[in-house]
Design a protein around this motif. Sequence first.
Motif, PDB file in Angstrom:
ATOM      1  N   ARG A 186       0.846  -1.199   0.000  1.00  0.00           N
ATOM      2  CA  ARG A 186       0.000   0.000   0.000  1.00  0.00           C
ATOM      3  C   ARG A 186       0.877   1.244   0.000  1.00  0.00           C
ATOM      4  NH1 ARG A 186      -3.382  -1.999   5.176  1.00  0.00           N
ATOM      5  NH2 ARG A 186      -1.199  -2.071   5.848  1.00  0.00           N
ATOM      6  N   ASP A 187       0.389   2.300  -0.628  1.00  0.00           N
ATOM      7  CA  ASP A 187       1.154   3.538  -0.732  1.00  0.00           C
ATOM      8  C   ASP A 187       1.268   4.209   0.636  1.00  0.00           C
ATOM      9  OD1 ASP A 187       2.446   5.743  -2.132  1.00  0.00           O
ATOM     10  OD2 ASP A 187       0.590   6.845  -1.760  1.00  0.00           O
ATOM     11  N   VAL A 188       2.489   4.468   1.089  1.00  0.00           N
ATOM     12  CA  VAL A 188       2.711   5.042   2.420  1.00  0.00           C
ATOM     13  C   VAL A 188       2.180   6.473   2.493  1.00  0.00           C
ATOM     14  CG1 VAL A 188       4.467   5.746   4.086  1.00  0.00           C
ATOM     15  CG2 VAL A 188       4.676   3.556   2.912  1.00  0.00           C
ATOM     16  N   LEU A 218      -3.484  -1.731  20.430  1.00  0.00           N
ATOM     17  CA  LEU A 218      -4.825  -1.676  21.011  1.00  0.00           C
ATOM     18  C   LEU A 218      -5.524  -0.347  20.738  1.00  0.00           C
ATOM     19  CD1 LEU A 218      -4.309  -3.453  24.450  1.00  0.00           C
ATOM     20  CD2 LEU A 218      -5.595  -4.284  22.495  1.00  0.00           C
ATOM     21  N   GLY A 219      -5.035   0.370  19.769  1.00  0.00           N
ATOM     22  CA  GLY A 219      -5.676   1.628  19.400  1.00  0.00           C
ATOM     23  C   GLY A 219      -6.528   1.456  18.160  1.00  0.00           C
ATOM     24  N   ILE A 220      -6.318   2.327  17.181  1.00  0.00           N
ATOM     25  CA  ILE A 220      -7.032   2.224  15.910  1.00  0.00           C
ATOM     26  C   ILE A 220      -6.564   0.965  15.184  1.00  0.00           C
ATOM     27  CG2 ILE A 220      -7.513   3.397  13.735  1.00  0.00           C
ATOM     28  CD1 ILE A 220      -6.800   6.022  15.158  1.00  0.00           C
ATOM     29  N   GLN A 221      -7.504   0.144  14.790  1.00  0.00           N
ATOM     30  CA  GLN A 221      -7.164  -1.177  14.259  1.00  0.00           C
ATOM     31  C   GLN A 221      -7.052  -1.166  12.732  1.00  0.00           C
ATOM     32  OE1 GLN A 221      -6.534  -4.012  16.366  1.00  0.00           O
ATOM     33  NE2 GLN A 221      -6.397  -2.201  17.677  1.00  0.00           N
ATOM     34  N   PRO A 222      -6.166  -2.010  12.190  1.00  0.00           N
ATOM     35  CA  PRO A 222      -6.073  -2.151  10.734  1.00  0.00           C
ATOM     36  C   PRO A 222      -7.368  -2.736  10.171  1.00  0.00           C
ATOM     37  CG  PRO A 222      -4.761  -3.829  11.870  1.00  0.00           C
ATOM     38  CD  PRO A 222      -5.234  -2.866  12.917  1.00  0.00           C
ATOM     39  N   PRO A 223      -7.680  -2.456   8.913  1.00  0.00           N
ATOM     40  CA  PRO A 223      -6.810  -1.803   7.925  1.00  0.00           C
ATOM     41  C   PRO A 223      -6.840  -0.286   7.959  1.00  0.00           C
ATOM     42  CG  PRO A 223      -8.853  -2.464   6.876  1.00  0.00           C
ATOM     43  CD  PRO A 223      -8.941  -2.935   8.305  1.00  0.00           C
ATOM     44  N   ALA A 224      -7.534   0.330   8.929  1.00  0.00           N
ATOM     45  CA  ALA A 224      -7.547   1.786   9.022  1.00  0.00           C
ATOM     46  C   ALA A 224      -6.137   2.301   9.270  1.00  0.00           C
ATOM     47  CB  ALA A 224      -8.483   2.233  10.145  1.00  0.00           C
ATOM     48  N   ALA A 225      -5.804   3.402   8.635  1.00  0.00           N
ATOM     49  CA  ALA A 225      -4.466   3.976   8.773  1.00  0.00           C
ATOM     50  C   ALA A 225      -4.427   4.935   9.947  1.00  0.00           C
ATOM     51  CB  ALA A 225      -4.085   4.715   7.485  1.00  0.00           C
ATOM     52  N   ASP A 226      -3.385   4.849  10.733  1.00  0.00           N
ATOM     53  CA  ASP A 226      -3.129   5.860  11.759  1.00  0.00           C
ATOM     54  C   ASP A 226      -1.636   5.919  12.017  1.00  0.00           C
ATOM     55  OD1 ASP A 226      -2.663   5.097  14.986  1.00  0.00           O
ATOM     56  OD2 ASP A 226      -3.118   3.432  13.635  1.00  0.00           O
ATOM     57  N   TRP A 227      -1.202   7.060  12.503  1.00  0.00           N
ATOM     58  CA  TRP A 227       0.234   7.322  12.568  1.00  0.00           C
ATOM     59  C   TRP A 227       0.939   6.455  13.602  1.00  0.00           C
ATOM     60  CZ3 TRP A 227      -1.018  13.225  12.637  1.00  0.00           C
ATOM     61  CH2 TRP A 227      -1.387  13.608  11.337  1.00  0.00           C
ATOM     62  N   GLY A 228       0.292   6.148  14.712  1.00  0.00           N
ATOM     63  CA  GLY A 228       0.937   5.335  15.735  1.00  0.00           C
ATOM     64  C   GLY A 228       1.266   3.938  15.234  1.00  0.00           C
ATOM     65  N   SER A 229       0.302   3.279  14.596  1.00  0.00           N
ATOM     66  CA  SER A 229       0.559   1.929  14.086  1.00  0.00           C
ATOM     67  C   SER A 229       1.511   1.947  12.899  1.00  0.00           C
ATOM     68  CB  SER A 229      -0.758   1.262  13.689  1.00  0.00           C
ATOM     69  OG  SER A 229      -1.413   1.999  12.676  1.00  0.00           O
ATOM     70  N   MET A 230       1.538   3.059  12.143  1.00  0.00           N
ATOM     71  CA  MET A 230       2.467   3.153  11.026  1.00  0.00           C
ATOM     72  C   MET A 230       3.908   3.173  11.508  1.00  0.00           C
ATOM     73  SD  MET A 230       0.492   5.849   8.504  1.00  0.00           S
ATOM     74  CE  MET A 230       1.770   5.815   7.247  1.00  0.00           C
ATOM     75  N   VAL A 231       4.157   3.847  12.615  1.00  0.00           N
ATOM     76  CA  VAL A 231       5.512   3.858  13.183  1.00  0.00           C
ATOM     77  C   VAL A 231       5.933   2.435  13.531  1.00  0.00           C
ATOM     78  CG1 VAL A 231       6.939   4.654  15.097  1.00  0.00           C
ATOM     79  CG2 VAL A 231       5.283   6.205  14.059  1.00  0.00           C
ATOM     80  N   ILE A 243      14.302   6.045   6.341  1.00  0.00           N
ATOM     81  CA  ILE A 243      13.736   6.960   7.332  1.00  0.00           C
ATOM     82  C   ILE A 243      12.212   6.998   7.291  1.00  0.00           C
ATOM     83  CG2 ILE A 243      15.808   8.406   7.259  1.00  0.00           C
ATOM     84  CD1 ILE A 243      14.112  10.429   5.623  1.00  0.00           C
ATOM     85  N   THR A 244      11.592   6.103   6.518  1.00  0.00           N
ATOM     86  CA  THR A 244      10.130   6.116   6.422  1.00  0.00           C
ATOM     87  C   THR A 244       9.439   6.043   7.778  1.00  0.00           C
ATOM     88  OG1 THR A 244      10.246   5.079   4.236  1.00  0.00           O
ATOM     89  CG2 THR A 244       8.142   4.953   5.384  1.00  0.00           C
ATOM     90  N   PRO A 245       9.898   5.234   8.748  1.00  0.00           N
ATOM     91  CA  PRO A 245       9.211   5.211  10.051  1.00  0.00           C
ATOM     92  C   PRO A 245       9.257   6.539  10.797  1.00  0.00           C
ATOM     93  CG  PRO A 245      10.660   3.307   9.804  1.00  0.00           C
ATOM     94  CD  PRO A 245      10.975   4.234   8.681  1.00  0.00           C
ATOM     95  N   LEU A 246      10.228   7.384  10.472  1.00  0.00           N
ATOM     96  CA  LEU A 246      10.338   8.666  11.165  1.00  0.00           C
ATOM     97  C   LEU A 246       9.292   9.674  10.689  1.00  0.00           C
ATOM     98  CD1 LEU A 246      14.218   9.148  11.186  1.00  0.00           C
ATOM     99  CD2 LEU A 246      12.762   8.154  12.958  1.00  0.00           C
TER     100      LEU A 246
END
Length: 276
Positions: free
Chosen positions: A71-73, A225-238, A250-253
């Motif tokens: 998926r496109d970041v 335990l926050g916003i669950q996939p497949p929904a995108a959110d910044w915490g799980s993306m890190v 550096i994508t995780p940053l």
Amino acid sequence: MNTLFQSFLGRSRSAGGVTFSAGFGFLVICVYIIVAVFAPLIAPYGETQIVGSQFEPWSAAFPLGTDNLGRDVLSRLIFGARNTIGIALAATLVAFGIGTILGLLAATKGGLTDRVLSTFVNIFMAIPLLIFALLLLALFGTSISSLIVIVALLESTRVFRVVRAVAMNVAVSDYVEAARLRGEGNIWVMVFEILPNLRAALLAEMGLRFCFIFLLISGLSFLGLGIQPPAADWGSMVKDYSALIAYGDITPLIPAMTIALLSVSVNLIVDWFLRA
């Protein structure tokens, strides 16, 4: 919006660097809001659309590469603004509604009501916030509604303490005593005598509380335990992209920087507001 930003810049010229920094914070928040509202129009791909192979590098087609599912970041980062900020804002408003009402009630009535409410709040605050949130989410599920309600209830205890402390100082003022002598009830005193004099403190606290809730939700998503996939959110993306750090990517940053930038911007505005 442009008029408000010009107002910030105008004040910055007369009051120095603090209001200039607030203007920068205001500009950043406006950009975040636009991205969140118009995410489907701005994002080049869908939130959950698989558009390439796993972990493709940065390119013209994928400016920030792709994730572990192809998926496109960049698209997920844009949609993450809508999910993360929207849920944090909803939880903040609910927490403020609960905490303000109970805090005003405790300060206005005092006596047994104040002692009972303060005791319950102290019990809740004795438990570490993150641990308590993880426990409740594990018990009641991790749906968006559960996340908003649980975070709002936990954070409302902090709002209660602030509102009660400020309202108790206002409750002993002469104009409040005059209203009581006129025969006004507790609801009138809370809404028309005490609450209008708490606006500055409440607005500042709302900004700070939004930051705390925003960071808490991001932390919960990072822990799963926050916003669950497949929904995108910044915490799980890190968390999902953290393995790329070992390969010099550096994508995780980037989602981490978006979290930090929003928190700093809100604090800049709150700081300006308190000084102004």
